[in-house]
Design an enzyme around this catalytic site. Structure first.
Site, short mmCIF file in Angstrom:
data_model
loop_
_atom_site.label_atom_id
_atom_site.label_comp_id
_atom_site.label_asym_id
_atom_site.label_seq_id
_atom_site.Cartn_x
_atom_site.Cartn_y
_atom_site.Cartn_z
N ASP A 12 0.18 -1.17 -0.19
CA ASP A 12 0.21 0.11 -0.24
C ASP A 12 1.10 1.49 -0.04
O ASP A 12 2.07 1.15 0.50
CB ASP A 12 -1.06 0.11 1.14
CG ASP A 12 -1.92 -0.86 1.07
OD1 ASP A 12 -2.01 -1.58 -0.42
OD2 ASP A 12 -2.57 -1.58 2.22
N ASP A 131 -13.69 -4.70 -1.36
CA ASP A 131 -13.25 -4.58 0.25
C ASP A 131 -14.57 -3.92 1.41
O ASP A 131 -15.35 -3.84 0.24
CB ASP A 131 -12.93 -3.11 0.40
CG ASP A 131 -11.48 -2.34 -0.39
OD1 ASP A 131 -10.93 -3.64 0.07
OD2 ASP A 131 -11.22 -1.79 -0.58
#
Length: 258
Positions: A12, A131
């Site tokens: 990330d 997600d």
């Protein structure tokens, strides 16, 4: 669909650095993306995923300069996500060197974009990231914008539509497990895996070898993604692969690139 399970580190990225938090919050610095990419390839990662977590909110795509630097270093496949909201933005990233683009929020808001990308570049180039957070009833709710916005979509239903629109792979992240090292949400990934015929990558909750073993032994995913567990060297990828093989889980061969 992959014959052998894959081990995939996830990086990330925010402001050019790799970061990691818990439940998508409390971000901390975890290193330089190019240096980490080199390390993971050397250790035997099967693929890598780079997610520019600020790109969507800042109205841009992932950095092409950073992508070119990464592409010049790697021989293993890698996917890039963040701020991809048009066919042209996907084209730029693929031309800059990544093997796959990963879409999340834009895919839910503009599902036809999946048809366009798959039609132009092939399903093998397209990953749909989902997600998921369980709601009060236990249903699998899809969230957008880095986990800030509830979409109104249910995860299994959305996974099936994403496949129908050309996704070649699904990256399913349990927001409830993200960064907790409490184990993958096998119920979530198994439900999606049973409903689709494309590979499913499980993300969120990796903490030790047992977590990876439980996921693969359950047949709940085709690949397992980890972040902090690899960044912090809690588990070294060569040891992970060796211990999984000792448990009878066959993985892709590993050979050091040193």
């Amino acid at each position: 669909m992959s014959v052998l399970p894959r081990i995939i580190p996830c990086l990330d990225i925010r402001d050019g650095r790799v970061v990691k938090g818990i439940h998508f919050e409390g971000l901390r610095d975890a290193g330089d993306p190019v240096e980490l990419a080199r390390r993971y390839e050397r250790e035997g990662a099967d693929e890598l995923v780079f997610l520019d977590i600020a790109a969507t909110e800042e109205g841009r795509t992932a950095s092409l300069d950073m992508l070119r630097r990464i592409g010049a270093e790697l021989r293993i496949p890698f996917a890039v996500g963040g701020g991809i909201e048009s066919l042209e933005s996907a084209r730029l990233l693929l031309r800059a060197g990544c093997d796959k683009v990963s879409l999340n929020s834009a895919a839910v808001r503009s599902p036809a974009l999946l048809d366009a990308i798959a039609g132009s570049f092939g399903s093998q180039s397209l990953v749909v990231a989902i997600d998921v957070r369980r709601d009060a009833s236990g249903a699998f709710a899809v969230y957008l914008d880095g986990g800030r916005t509830r979409s109104g979509r249910e995860a299994v239903e959305w996974a099936c539509e994403a496949q129908a629109r050309g996704a070649g792979e699904l990256l399913v992240t349990s927001m409830d497990r993200d960064g907790t090292r409490s184990g993958f949400d096998i119920e979530l990934t198994a439900a999606i895996h049973a409903a689709v015929s494309i590979p499913v990558i499980a993300s969120g909750g990796a903490g030790d070898v047992d977590d990876f073993a439980a996921l693969f032994e359950a047949g709940a995913a085709d690949a397992a993604l980890g972040a902090s567990v690899f960044h912090d060297r809690t588990i070294a990828i060569p040891r992970l692969k060796q211990e999984l093989r000792e448990r009878g889980i066959m993985l892709r061969p590993w050979q050091s690139t040193d």
